[in-house]
Design an enzyme around this catalytic site. Structure first.
Site, PDB file in Angstrom:
ATOM      1  CE  LYS A  22     -13.747   0.558  -5.735  1.00  0.00           C
ATOM      2  NZ  LYS A  22     -13.602  -0.831  -6.042  1.00  0.00           N
ATOM      3  CG  ASN A  23     -10.098   1.017  -9.390  1.00  0.00           C
ATOM      4  OD1 ASN A  23     -10.768   0.805  -8.386  1.00  0.00           O
ATOM      5  ND2 ASN A  23     -10.037   0.171 -10.388  1.00  0.00           N
ATOM      6  NE  ARG A  97      -9.465  -6.713  -2.488  1.00  0.00           N
ATOM      7  CZ  ARG A  97      -9.167  -7.946  -2.151  1.00  0.00           C
ATOM      8  NH1 ARG A  97      -7.940  -8.290  -1.874  1.00  0.00           N
ATOM      9  NH2 ARG A  97     -10.103  -8.867  -2.089  1.00  0.00           N
ATOM     10  CG  ASP A 121     -14.576  -7.205  -5.208  1.00  0.00           C
ATOM     11  OD1 ASP A 121     -15.638  -7.026  -4.616  1.00  0.00           O
ATOM     12  OD2 ASP A 121     -14.240  -6.581  -6.213  1.00  0.00           O
ATOM     13  CG  ASP A 319     -11.808  -3.547 -12.924  1.00  0.00           C
ATOM     14  OD1 ASP A 319     -11.684  -4.657 -12.383  1.00  0.00           O
ATOM     15  OD2 ASP A 319     -11.383  -2.496 -12.413  1.00  0.00           O
ATOM     16  CG  MET A 341      -4.839  -9.852 -14.809  1.00  0.00           C
ATOM     17  SD  MET A 341      -4.678  -8.101 -14.444  1.00  0.00           S
ATOM     18  CE  MET A 341      -3.868  -7.524 -15.920  1.00  0.00           C
TER      19      MET A 341
END
Length: 441
Positions: A22-23, A97, A121, A319, A341
């Site tokens: 996805k990223n 985003r 998110d 993640d 983070m």
């Protein structure tokens, strides 16, 4: 309102293919705006966040053709720059985003862009300063309009510069790289993110005619070129899915083969699972996980409690920390999970505690997990998914739990995982989609 109903406590068996990353998709699809020529991209995941971005660039004037379920061609020959100021752009750009990723390529090619303040998110404050400071160093000027909630950017004269990023942001690095490839002169980006997805972007840009060196390190040098051409690109498999499936297999005592994982791109992810005592073997480019009754956490050499913390690549990806936390609940031994983070990614642990897990939330960033060694099974409950990664972690917990669980707000899960219920059913999971009245949850 859709929900998942899951009857847990049943081992799964079979093969599962991870979706495209996805990223990486969000960066690569944005990069098609850098050239008027045709670009073919395969292994694109069919998920909301990616589909929204494809729709957004189609509205901008990109000619999009879907060749198969996971392969598209993009041709950005006729871009409508007035679309930026439309109501449609505000609503679409604001709800995604990833939409920030189109700014770099548009600045590079057209010298201007606008972007609504992005959404996304609920995992804490994600600053966009890194993107904008990078663009400013290259010579862009931008004005935030409080009334319209838009950032207007003028970049008619981008020039190469030395840029020290204030944080090794993956999207920030990608955006600045895309802006710099067509700038005049040489750009040096230090403290650049070096995730595999970013390396993939740089390799693709180089095939298109860019001159980027230092790929894979935190020091990138980009020599600006006049123009870029078309290319073909295949996305990596999603490492977060691969990690999720390793965790799922361990929690549910399942025998699972994860296909085509591009193991050399997984960094230390496999090693961190080994620290929790999870066994697996590499067969070709597949990860085979045998059914395991127990897994025991390593301790450090001095005997102190095992700590799993996130860090910029090649450190462990944030993640997967939610997944690690869930998997640790059934390990033998104790683990400290340290999420550096994001300040609200651990707030789903209350649901795990309701299911019977033994977790002490020390503060917004740290949780100590006292492993139950599968002596006490988690129990099924009703819960709501707060974000993509916590959602999948709760899904894994539910599949390992005794009894029935209901997970509401599954739209959050589906933003990041394609056909997750169908793929899990194929390996034996008892999961079904229900329409639920979300009152009281």
């Amino acid at each position: 309102m859709n929900a998942f109903e899951i009857v847990g406590g049943k081992p799964l068996k079979g093969e599962i293919i991870p979706q495209g990353a996805k990223n990486e998709a969000l960066q690569i699809i944005s990069a098609v705006l850098l050239t008027p020529e045709k670009i073919t991209i395969s292994n694109i995941p069919d998920i909301k966040d990616v589909n929204k971005l494809i729709e957004l660039i189609r509205d901008l004037g990109v000619k999009v053709e879907r060749l198969s379920k996971d392969t598209y061609t993009f041709e950005a020959a006729n871009i409508d720059l007035d679309f930026f100021h439309s109501e449609s752009f505000r609503s679409k750009g604001g709800s995604l985003r990833g939409s920030i990723m189109i700014v770099g390529p548009l600045l590079a090619r057209f010298g201007k862009a606008a972007i609504p303040k992005p959404g996304g998110d609920k995992i804490g404050r994600r600053r966009l300063d890194t993107h904008f400071l990078g663009f400013e160093k290259l010579g862009a000027k931008f004005v935030y309009d409080k009334k319209t909630n838009f950032f207007n950017v003028d970049a008619s004269d981008l020039k190469g510069a030395y840029i020290l990023l204030d944080e090794a942001s993956v999207t920030g690095t990608a955006n600045v790289v895309m802006a710099a490839v067509l700038a005049k002169g040489v750009t040096t980006i230090y403290n650049a993110a070096c995730e595999p997805y970013l390396q993939q972007l740089c390799k693709m840009l180089n095939r298109m005619g860019a001159k980027i060196t230092g790929v894979g390190s935190n020091l990138l040098t980009i020599e600006g070129v006049e123009k870029l051409g078309g290319t073909d690109h295949r996305l990596l498999p999603d490492m977060i899915e691969i990690g999720s499936f390793i965790g799922l297999a361990a929690m549910t005592e399942s025998e699972i083969t994860i296909k085509d994982v591009r193991f050399e791109e997984l960094g230390m992810i496999p090693e961190v699972f080994r620290k929790l005592g999870i066994q697996f073997e590499l067969r070709g480019d597949d990860i085979y996980i045998p059914s395991q009754k127990h897994y025991e956490v390593d301790t450090f050499i001095d005997g102190s409690i095992m700590t799993i913390a996130d860090a910029p690549w090649p450190g462990f990806t944030p993640d997967l920390l939610s997944i690690m936390l869930v998997v640790a609940t059934q390990a033998k031994g104790n683990v400290l999970i340290h999420q550096k983070m994001f300040e609200s990614r651990l707030f789903f642990v209350d649901k795990l505690i309701d299911m019977g897990a033994q977790i002490i939330l020390c503060d917004p960033h740290r949780a100590t997990v006292i492993g139950l060694d599968k002596k006490v099974k988690l129990r099924g409950i009703s819960m709501t998914s707060p974000d993509i990664r916590a959602g999948v972690s709760l899904l894994i917990a539910a599949l390992s739990a005794q009894g029935t669980s209901t997970i509401f707000n599954i739209e959050q899960i589906e933003r990041g995982y394609q056909d997750i219920d169908i793929r899990l059913r194929a390996i034996g999971a008892n999961i079904k989609r229900i329409t639920a009245n979300d009152s009281g949850h």
